[in-house]
Design an enzyme around this catalytic site. Structure first.
Site, short mmCIF file in Angstrom:
data_model
loop_
_atom_site.label_atom_id
_atom_site.label_comp_id
_atom_site.label_asym_id
_atom_site.label_seq_id
_atom_site.Cartn_x
_atom_site.Cartn_y
_atom_site.Cartn_z
N GLU A 1 -31.66 -27.13 -33.17
CA GLU A 1 -31.95 -28.22 -32.35
C GLU A 1 -30.82 -28.93 -31.75
OE1 GLU A 1 -34.67 -31.37 -33.52
OE2 GLU A 1 -35.56 -29.99 -35.03
N GLU B 1 -34.92 -36.29 -42.38
CA GLU B 1 -35.97 -36.62 -41.61
C GLU B 1 -36.90 -35.02 -41.81
OE1 GLU B 1 -37.64 -35.58 -37.39
OE2 GLU B 1 -35.90 -36.85 -37.32
#
Length: 128
Positions: free
Chosen positions: A115, A37
């Site tokens: 993240e 992504e």
């Protein structure tokens, strides 16, 4: 393909849903869908500059984002209506010819790990 058209609209938008998410990650490559992504935004064969898509969208009054869920990854943008052809050219190249450069790869692996480390503290993320 779903097309909705309003010639009087001032904005245009597009989205792509890729039916691969975090549950499709190979056991040895956890985070691969999320990594992909990120990487698709960082240069393509026709638009190799990492910031080209973001710059084009922003300079034409738009916004963009993406997310990886358990079973899908969704990419989307909106832009001033007159800029749609250029935005679609750049957007479609994400899926046809992403670059996955060495420098971006190292940087995004670190970003994904950061993240994940932040998100794993949340109960909602651990259920994914």
């Amino acid at each position: 393909v779903l097309l909705a058209s309003d010639p009087a609209a001032g904005k245009a938008a597009a989205a792509m849903n890729v039916a691969v998410g975090s549950m499709s990650n190979p056991e040895a490559w956890q985070g691969l869908a999320h990594f992909c992504e990120h990487m698709l935004f960082l240069g393509t064969a026709s638009y190799p500059d990492e910031g080209d898509f973001e710059s084009y969208i922003a300079s034409n009054g738009g916004s963009n984002n993406a997310y990886t869920d358990s079973e899908e990854t969704v990419y989307f943008f909106d832009v001033g209506a007159g800029a749609l052809p250029g935005a679609l050219a750049r957007f479609s190249d994400f899926f046809a010819a992403p670059l996955f450069t060495e420098s971006a790869t190292a940087r995004e692996v670190a970003a994904i790990e950061s993240e994940h480390s932040k998100n794993i503290q949340s109960d909602g993320w651990r259920t994914e």
